[in-house]
Design a protein around this motif. Structure first.
Motif, short mmCIF file in Angstrom:
data_model
loop_
_atom_site.label_atom_id
_atom_site.label_comp_id
_atom_site.label_asym_id
_atom_site.label_seq_id
_atom_site.Cartn_x
_atom_site.Cartn_y
_atom_site.Cartn_z
N PRO A 238 50.99 -52.93 -12.64
CA PRO A 238 51.08 -51.73 -13.36
C PRO A 238 49.69 -51.12 -13.82
CG PRO A 238 53.03 -52.38 -13.59
CD PRO A 238 52.38 -53.73 -13.23
N ARG A 239 49.15 -52.10 -15.02
CA ARG A 239 47.95 -51.68 -15.71
C ARG A 239 46.79 -51.67 -14.81
NH1 ARG A 239 45.29 -52.74 -20.68
NH2 ARG A 239 43.59 -51.08 -20.36
N LEU A 240 46.63 -52.03 -13.78
CA LEU A 240 45.59 -52.06 -12.74
C LEU A 240 45.68 -50.89 -12.01
CD1 LEU A 240 45.29 -54.79 -13.72
CD2 LEU A 240 44.35 -55.50 -11.33
N TYR A 241 46.75 -50.54 -11.48
CA TYR A 241 47.36 -49.24 -10.75
C TYR A 241 46.93 -48.09 -11.63
CZ TYR A 241 50.45 -45.63 -9.52
OH TYR A 241 50.96 -44.46 -8.95
N ASP A 242 47.35 -48.13 -12.91
CA ASP A 242 46.95 -47.01 -13.75
C ASP A 242 45.34 -46.70 -13.78
OD1 ASP A 242 47.76 -45.13 -16.02
OD2 ASP A 242 46.64 -46.54 -17.42
N MET A 243 44.69 -47.79 -13.97
CA MET A 243 43.22 -47.70 -14.13
C MET A 243 42.69 -47.20 -12.84
SD MET A 243 42.54 -51.40 -15.98
CE MET A 243 40.66 -51.39 -15.58
N ALA A 244 43.26 -47.70 -11.64
CA ALA A 244 42.74 -46.90 -10.47
C ALA A 244 43.03 -45.68 -10.25
CB ALA A 244 43.44 -47.90 -9.21
N CYS A 245 44.38 -45.07 -10.73
CA CYS A 245 44.83 -43.88 -10.61
C CYS A 245 43.70 -42.89 -11.51
CB CYS A 245 46.05 -43.56 -11.14
SG CYS A 245 47.29 -44.19 -9.88
N SER B 146 39.07 -57.51 -20.55
CA SER B 146 40.19 -58.57 -20.46
C SER B 146 41.02 -58.40 -19.56
CB SER B 146 40.91 -57.93 -22.00
OG SER B 146 41.29 -56.77 -22.02
N VAL B 147 41.25 -57.03 -18.85
CA VAL B 147 42.14 -56.66 -17.86
C VAL B 147 41.82 -56.88 -16.40
CG1 VAL B 147 43.73 -55.15 -17.08
CG2 VAL B 147 43.33 -55.18 -19.41
N PHE B 148 40.83 -56.07 -16.07
CA PHE B 148 40.02 -56.21 -14.81
C PHE B 148 38.86 -55.86 -14.67
CE2 PHE B 148 39.57 -55.64 -10.28
CZ PHE B 148 40.06 -56.64 -9.61
N SER B 149 37.82 -56.47 -13.77
CA SER B 149 36.53 -55.90 -13.56
C SER B 149 36.27 -56.38 -12.15
CB SER B 149 35.48 -56.11 -14.53
OG SER B 149 35.77 -55.94 -15.80
N GLY C 85 43.60 -53.84 -6.84
CA GLY C 85 43.03 -54.17 -8.28
C GLY C 85 42.80 -52.79 -9.11
N ASN C 86 41.80 -52.56 -9.49
CA ASN C 86 41.61 -51.21 -10.29
C ASN C 86 40.82 -50.13 -8.95
OD1 ASN C 86 38.76 -52.27 -9.99
ND2 ASN C 86 38.16 -51.65 -11.95
N GLY C 87 41.03 -50.24 -8.06
CA GLY C 87 40.55 -49.20 -6.87
C GLY C 87 39.20 -49.01 -6.34
N HIS D 280 46.53 -60.80 -16.12
CA HIS D 280 45.98 -59.94 -14.98
C HIS D 280 45.00 -60.49 -13.95
CE1 HIS D 280 47.87 -56.59 -17.13
NE2 HIS D 280 47.25 -56.76 -18.09
N TYR D 281 43.99 -61.32 -14.66
CA TYR D 281 43.10 -61.97 -13.97
C TYR D 281 43.85 -63.30 -12.98
CZ TYR D 281 38.85 -59.89 -15.49
OH TYR D 281 37.89 -58.90 -15.68
N ALA D 282 44.98 -64.02 -13.79
CA ALA D 282 45.75 -65.07 -13.03
C ALA D 282 46.40 -64.62 -11.80
CB ALA D 282 46.44 -65.53 -13.93
N ILE D 283 46.99 -63.46 -11.72
CA ILE D 283 47.71 -62.75 -10.79
C ILE D 283 46.67 -62.36 -9.72
CG2 ILE D 283 49.15 -61.04 -10.00
CD1 ILE D 283 50.55 -60.98 -12.73
N ALA D 284 45.66 -61.62 -10.13
CA ALA D 284 44.52 -61.34 -9.09
C ALA D 284 43.73 -62.42 -8.47
CB ALA D 284 43.57 -60.51 -9.87
N ARG D 285 43.51 -63.67 -8.99
CA ARG D 285 42.84 -64.60 -8.50
C ARG D 285 43.75 -65.84 -7.84
NH1 ARG D 285 38.58 -64.94 -13.45
NH2 ARG D 285 37.31 -63.05 -12.94
N HIS D 286 45.08 -66.00 -8.14
CA HIS D 286 45.85 -67.30 -7.89
C HIS D 286 47.00 -66.77 -7.04
CE1 HIS D 286 43.26 -68.84 -11.04
NE2 HIS D 286 43.60 -70.01 -10.74
#
Length: 246
Positions: free
Chosen positions: A78-85, A26-29, A55-57, A139-145
């Motif tokens: 921030p959510r993707l950044y946190d996943m990456a960290c 739901s957030v990022f893959s 994205g998730n690093g 999250h996906y909208a920002i990553a893709r558009h």
């Protein structure tokens, strides 16, 4: 393991690199495009690399298995950044990979101008007005558009980060080829290597990989085409090696 995960997250394998990555449906893959870009870019054994739109690093993680260079990932969400960290910490790669939470447009002023050997970028592919599916998560909208970052802005930041002679590599869609070449040349990035990715034999290309050198001399090499699937819908040998190793 659960202490590393939140909500609907899962811990996936990066088999070829023997690493793990935190992902969420739901957030990022990450997609195959990240794998392709990480294999395509020319990385130095040492030096400094910046990955924009991290994205998730996933691209910093991929690259860490093939270089000793310091890698900085820049991510707006921030959510993707946190996943990456958390993925970086899980793999004990904090000494090599550092994540920065922030806007790609501000990256040169915050990280330093003309300091880096390589910049990679998997930018948003679609124009903002092409966001028609209202069910797509934010999250996906920002990553893709191109809601917060245009292609031209991404290329401009990449160029400012790079040393003279440094390399910038992008993955995008073939229909934006003229846009990306125009933006690269307008920002002192001379296209030097390009490759088209095809879903299958007989199909149109659906992915473009391109690498440029800052202040490089003209001279573009078109690499052989890469096909993702065989006729039986299994991965081709080249893609299998990228995903699963030798």
């Amino acid at each position: 393991m659960n202490e590393w995960l939140k909500d609907d997250e899962r811990l996936d394998y990066l088999l070829a690199e023997d690493l793990r990555i935190i992902q969420s449906p739901s957030v990022f893959s990450f997609s195959l495009d990240a794998v392709l870009l990480s294999r395509f870019v020319s990385v130095p054994k040492r030096g400094a690399i910046v990955d924009l739109c991290s994205g998730n690093g996933v691209i910093p993680l991929f690259l860490s298995a093939h270089t000793n260079a310091k890698i900085i990932g820049v991510e707006l969400q921030p959510r993707l950044y946190d996943m990456a960290c958390r993925s970086i910490a899980y793999n004990k790669l904090e000494a090599q990979i550092e994540m920065k939470l922030g806007d790609v447009k501000a990256a040169p002023s915050e990280l330093g101008i003309e300091k880096y050997d390589v910049v990679t970028c998997n930018p948003p592919y679609f124009l903002a007005h092409e966001l028609s599916d209202k069910n797509v998560s934010e999250h996906y909208a920002i990553a893709r558009h191109e809601l917060h970052l245009t292609l031209e802005e991404a290329v401009y930041s990449a160029s400012r980060l790079l040393k003279q002679g440094g390399k910038a590599a992008f993955v995008h869609r073939p229909e934006r080829l003229l846009d990306i070449v125009t933006a690269m040349r307008a920002n002192r990035l001379e296209p030097k290597r390009m490759q088209f990715i095809y879903p299958k034999y007989g199909k149109e290309a659906n992915t473009l990989l391109i690498e440029g050198i800052k202040d490089g001399k003209p001279g573009l090499k078109i690499l052989p085409p890469l096909f993702v699937y065989q006729e039986n819908n299994e991965y081709t040998e080249e893609i299998r090696v990228m995903l699963y190793g030798e």
